[in-house]
Motif scaffolding. Sequence first.
Motif, PDB file in Angstrom:
ATOM      1  N   PRO A 124       0.802  -1.233   0.000  1.00  0.00           N
ATOM      2  CA  PRO A 124       0.000   0.000   0.000  1.00  0.00           C
ATOM      3  C   PRO A 124       0.833   1.281   0.000  1.00  0.00           C
ATOM      4  O   PRO A 124       0.453   2.274   0.616  1.00  0.00           O
ATOM      5  N   THR A 125       1.975   1.281  -0.673  1.00  0.00           N
ATOM      6  CA  THR A 125       2.801   2.484  -0.718  1.00  0.00           C
ATOM      7  C   THR A 125       2.022   3.632  -1.344  1.00  0.00           C
ATOM      8  O   THR A 125       1.290   3.447  -2.319  1.00  0.00           O
ATOM      9  N   SER A 149      -4.089   4.961   4.139  1.00  0.00           N
ATOM     10  CA  SER A 149      -4.436   3.731   3.431  1.00  0.00           C
ATOM     11  C   SER A 149      -3.809   2.531   4.128  1.00  0.00           C
ATOM     12  O   SER A 149      -2.860   2.662   4.893  1.00  0.00           O
ATOM     13  N   GLY A 150      -4.349   1.345   3.863  1.00  0.00           N
ATOM     14  CA  GLY A 150      -3.771   0.143   4.438  1.00  0.00           C
ATOM     15  C   GLY A 150      -4.815  -0.769   5.042  1.00  0.00           C
ATOM     16  O   GLY A 150      -5.974  -0.384   5.239  1.00  0.00           O
ATOM     17  N   SER A 151      -4.394  -1.952   5.347  1.00  0.00           N
ATOM     18  CA  SER A 151      -5.311  -2.939   5.920  1.00  0.00           C
ATOM     19  C   SER A 151      -5.451  -2.727   7.414  1.00  0.00           C
ATOM     20  O   SER A 151      -5.010  -1.719   7.959  1.00  0.00           O
ATOM     21  N   ILE A 154      -3.242  -0.988  11.614  1.00  0.00           N
ATOM     22  CA  ILE A 154      -2.099  -0.128  11.349  1.00  0.00           C
ATOM     23  C   ILE A 154      -2.149   1.032  12.345  1.00  0.00           C
ATOM     24  O   ILE A 154      -3.093   1.822  12.336  1.00  0.00           O
ATOM     25  N   TYR A 156      -0.902   4.548  13.795  1.00  0.00           N
ATOM     26  CA  TYR A 156      -0.206   5.756  13.369  1.00  0.00           C
ATOM     27  C   TYR A 156      -0.837   6.955  14.059  1.00  0.00           C
ATOM     28  O   TYR A 156      -1.756   6.816  14.877  1.00  0.00           O
ATOM     29  N   SER A 179      -5.998   1.838  12.018  1.00  0.00           N
ATOM     30  CA  SER A 179      -6.750   1.594  10.792  1.00  0.00           C
ATOM     31  C   SER A 179      -7.407   0.214  10.846  1.00  0.00           C
ATOM     32  O   SER A 179      -6.791  -0.762  11.276  1.00  0.00           O
ATOM     33  N   SER A 208       2.310   7.881   9.336  1.00  0.00           N
ATOM     34  CA  SER A 208       2.459   6.601   8.642  1.00  0.00           C
ATOM     35  C   SER A 208       3.406   6.761   7.454  1.00  0.00           C
ATOM     36  O   SER A 208       3.063   7.429   6.475  1.00  0.00           O
ATOM     37  N   ARG A 211       2.816   5.820   3.199  1.00  0.00           N
ATOM     38  CA  ARG A 211       1.403   5.510   2.956  1.00  0.00           C
ATOM     39  C   ARG A 211       0.663   6.792   2.602  1.00  0.00           C
ATOM     40  O   ARG A 211       0.841   7.820   3.248  1.00  0.00           O
TER      41      ARG A 211
END
Length: 254
Positions: A124-125, A149-151, A154, A156, A179, A208, A211
């Motif tokens: 997810p860069t 973004s991301g699953s 996460i 942050y 997240s 983060s 991301r």
Amino acid sequence: MKPSNGKLVIKAQLATFIALTTFLSEPVSAITFVQDRNSLQSNDEIEWSSLGKVLNPFAPNPSDFLSNSFSAKSSNGLGINVEIPSAGEDITPPFIFQNNPGVQTNFAPGDFILFTGFSPTIIPTGNPNPLTIVFDKNVKAAGTQIAASGSANIDYEVFISAFDDQNSLLGTFSLPVISSGARDNSAVFLGIKNDTANIKSLVFQTSSPQRGFGINTVSIATVNEPYSGLSLLIIGGLGIAFKSYKFFNKTKLN
């Protein structure tokens, strides 16, 4: 020659009046961190779909991407400029997408999200650079929901900073977040409110690394043109002082 008692009274009235109007015109500034959209008491907003460019992340049309610096209008016609520095050739420009099934975000279903950009090849860069919103006119308060973004799971931190029209920092606030990608409207709200309308720009960012992140509708509290009540007060006060002066002179002549 010493001034008469009548003139002394008039001078005292004018001195008191000038002191009062000076005090009333002194700006009061108290920055407040707002974590709830309703508490912002907004009367305007920026809905990102109004730009007319909504990208389908699963079948992107290159013409639907935005530039890294673009302009928009609020619902009530307030002009804004958005600046998102590029993160390099491997990261897309910013874009707007709708939160539909298949997209993992913490925003509400159907929300239109302004996203900083992502890598089509290394997920997810994305683009972690700050997102800056500059208002054409100073506002009293503004804020939005934000998420990276991301699953799931996460950890942050998200940040909001406000600056005045001299680019002086008014305040910075942050919140820790996790997240989940559950499309459950759990994206945190970051807002800043002030007693006076001196917020010229807002800067959003996250901790983060590598991301991208997105924001949904930006709520804004604007003010009308400066109220003429103070001007009327000044004119009225000067009128009273002038009438007192005329009355005193007329009495003296009689």
